[in-house]
Design a protein around this motif. Structure first.
Motif, PDB file in Angstrom:
ATOM      1  N   UNK A  57      -2.686 111.770  63.497  1.00 47.86           N
ATOM      2  CA  UNK A  57      -2.632 112.507  64.752  1.00 47.86           C
ATOM      3  C   UNK A  57      -2.987 113.959  64.485  1.00 47.86           C
ATOM      4  N   UNK A  58      -3.643 114.601  65.451  1.00 43.67           N
ATOM      5  CA  UNK A  58      -3.955 116.031  65.362  1.00 43.67           C
ATOM      6  C   UNK A  58      -3.527 116.678  66.665  1.00 43.67           C
ATOM      7  N   UNK A  59      -2.640 117.654  66.572  1.00 46.73           N
ATOM      8  CA  UNK A  59      -2.159 118.375  67.750  1.00 46.73           C
ATOM      9  C   UNK A  59      -2.784 119.762  67.748  1.00 46.73           C
ATOM     10  N   UNK A  60      -3.495 120.098  68.830  1.00 54.04           N
ATOM     11  CA  UNK A  60      -4.209 121.366  68.896  1.00 54.04           C
ATOM     12  C   UNK A  60      -4.163 121.909  70.319  1.00 54.04           C
ATOM     13  N   UNK A  61      -4.649 123.130  70.490  1.00 54.35           N
ATOM     14  CA  UNK A  61      -4.674 123.719  71.815  1.00 54.35           C
ATOM     15  C   UNK A  61      -5.713 123.024  72.686  1.00 54.35           C
ATOM     16  N   UNK A  62      -5.397 122.921  73.989  1.00 49.72           N
ATOM     17  CA  UNK A  62      -6.341 122.355  74.928  1.00 49.72           C
ATOM     18  C   UNK A  62      -7.339 123.389  75.398  1.00 49.72           C
ATOM     19  N   UNK A  63      -8.165 123.002  76.352  1.00 52.03           N
ATOM     20  CA  UNK A  63      -9.200 123.917  76.840  1.00 52.03           C
ATOM     21  C   UNK A  63      -8.742 124.749  78.024  1.00 52.03           C
ATOM     22  N   UNK A  64      -7.449 124.648  78.387  1.00 48.42           N
ATOM     23  CA  UNK A  64      -6.881 125.450  79.454  1.00 48.42           C
ATOM     24  C   UNK A  64      -5.557 126.038  78.981  1.00 48.42           C
ATOM     25  N   UNK A  65      -5.123 127.171  79.553  1.00 42.99           N
ATOM     26  CA  UNK A  65      -3.861 127.795  79.138  1.00 42.99           C
ATOM     27  C   UNK A  65      -2.680 126.826  79.255  1.00 42.99           C
ATOM     28  N   UNK A  66      -1.846 126.839  78.215  1.00 47.00           N
ATOM     29  CA  UNK A  66      -0.627 126.034  78.147  1.00 47.00           C
ATOM     30  C   UNK A  66      -0.907 124.530  78.124  1.00 47.00           C
ATOM     31  N   UNK A  67      -2.148 124.146  77.906  1.00 40.68           N
ATOM     32  CA  UNK A  67      -2.486 122.733  77.764  1.00 40.68           C
ATOM     33  C   UNK A  67      -2.680 122.412  76.285  1.00 40.68           C
ATOM     34  N   UNK A  68      -2.363 121.176  75.928  1.00 42.49           N
ATOM     35  CA  UNK A  68      -2.453 120.739  74.545  1.00 42.49           C
ATOM     36  C   UNK A  68      -3.281 119.467  74.467  1.00 42.49           C
ATOM     37  N   UNK A  69      -3.873 119.257  73.309  1.00 49.26           N
ATOM     38  CA  UNK A  69      -4.650 118.038  73.076  1.00 49.26           C
ATOM     39  C   UNK A  69      -4.137 117.358  71.813  1.00 49.26           C
ATOM     40  N   UNK A  70      -3.928 116.054  71.926  1.00 42.41           N
ATOM     41  CA  UNK A  70      -3.536 115.229  70.791  1.00 42.41           C
ATOM     42  C   UNK A  70      -4.661 114.245  70.533  1.00 42.41           C
ATOM     43  N   UNK A  71      -5.155 114.212  69.312  1.00 43.58           N
ATOM     44  CA  UNK A  71      -6.231 113.294  68.947  1.00 43.58           C
ATOM     45  C   UNK A  71      -5.671 112.259  67.985  1.00 43.58           C
ATOM     46  N   UNK A 105      -4.467 114.481  76.591  1.00 44.21           N
ATOM     47  CA  UNK A 105      -4.254 115.832  77.104  1.00 44.21           C
ATOM     48  C   UNK A 105      -2.905 115.913  77.805  1.00 44.21           C
ATOM     49  N   UNK A 106      -2.216 117.049  77.643  1.00 42.69           N
ATOM     50  CA  UNK A 106      -0.925 117.196  78.293  1.00 42.69           C
ATOM     51  C   UNK A 106      -0.303 118.551  78.054  1.00 42.69           C
ATOM     52  N   UNK A 107       1.022 118.616  78.211  1.00 42.43           N
ATOM     53  CA  UNK A 107       1.736 119.881  78.091  1.00 42.43           C
ATOM     54  C   UNK A 107       3.203 119.599  77.822  1.00 42.43           C
ATOM     55  N   UNK A 108       3.948 120.658  77.548  1.00 43.53           N
ATOM     56  CA  UNK A 108       5.396 120.548  77.362  1.00 43.53           C
ATOM     57  C   UNK A 108       6.058 120.564  78.732  1.00 43.53           C
ATOM     58  N   UNK A 109       6.933 119.599  78.991  1.00 40.35           N
ATOM     59  CA  UNK A 109       7.636 119.541  80.259  1.00 40.35           C
ATOM     60  C   UNK A 109       8.832 120.470  80.280  1.00 40.35           C
TER      61      UNK A 109
END
Length: 252
Positions: A100-114, A126-130
């Motif tokens: 798994x790779x956790x990195x920043x998404x392409x929008x503020x406060x968004x994250x991407x997991x590959x 794609x997601x975020x912290x709830x």
């Protein structure tokens, strides 16, 4: 030999006379931008520092039932490139992902997991912290019925437990596929009150020691250690700058 303005011609030689032009400023700018980008990634991913470490997990398709259950292990660490920082996990014996790779998404406060699978290659989520602190990520594309379409991750028990829920699509909703409950190997690893040493790269709890110029420095994972070995002086300069800012904040 003849002189033409600032140029001197002589045989096969061509020399430029006059003031020396310094080009290092142009070369330094991209390097500074790369440093800023990595620093920004580290800051944004800092809430996930407690993931760093080695974990032993038990997966269950059905909660409270050992039918179809399996055991696995995962190791989370920082990974640094020239331009970015991310968190990576190497997983053994997981039926869905090998890494798994956790990195920043392409929008503020968004994250991407590959997630990397043996059958499909890379699957992006794609997601975020709830509001409850849980990280929830949904697959960016179509997924098969027996593959995760949503991944939820949360720390419990003061950071000693990591729970990962895999869900599949069920019409417009999501249904449980399996859940993996991880227990940290060595309860003091990266937990407050455990190892007193600070990772000089991320500020996490350092458990890996490296000697440099007669001084011992500590790192939370092999990724931070390897970054230090590549350029110790740059890492130390950033560390000293961070500590100076922290001290200034305490004594304005």
């Amino acid at each position: 030999m003849k002189r033409f303005g600032g140029w001197v011609l002589g045989g096969a030689c061509l020399l430029l006379l006059g003031p020396t032009v310094r080009l290092s400023g142009a070369a330094d700018k991209p390097a500074a931008e790369k440093q800023e980008s990595v620093a920004a990634d580290k800051k944004a991913l800092a809430p996930f520092q407690p993931y760093i470490g080695e974990w032993k997990g038990v997966g269950q398709p059905r909660r409270g039932s050992s039918q179809g259950a399996w055991s696995e292990e995962a190791g989370w660490a920082w990974h640094f490139t020239d331009k970015h920082a991310e968190l990576t996990a190497q997983i053994s014996h997981d039926p869905y992902f090998s890494s798994l790779r956790l990195q920043l998404g392409d929008q503020p406060e968004r994250l991407r997991l590959i997630g990397t699978t043996d059958r499909k290659g890379e699957v992006p989520f794609d997601g975020a912290i709830g509001a409850d602190g849980q990280l929830v990520l949904t697959a960016a594309g179509e997924t098969k019925p027996d593959q995760p379409a949503r991944v939820s991750m949360r720390l419990v028990a003061g950071g000693d437990r990591l729970v990962v829920l895999y869900e599949r699509r069920s019409g417009e909703q999501f249904a449980r596929l399996a859940e993996v409950g991880y227990t940290r190997k060595g309860s003091s690893f990266a937990v407050a009150g455990g190892d007193p040493h600070e990772c000089i790269v991320t500020g996490g709890h350092g458990t890996i020691a490296v000697d440099y110029k007669g001084q011992t420095y500590y790192f939370c994972c092999t990724g931070c250690r390897d970054l230090f070995k590549q350029d110790p002086e740059a890492v130390l300069a950033e560390y000293r700058e961070r500590k100076a800012k922290e001290q200034a904040a305490k004594n304005p």
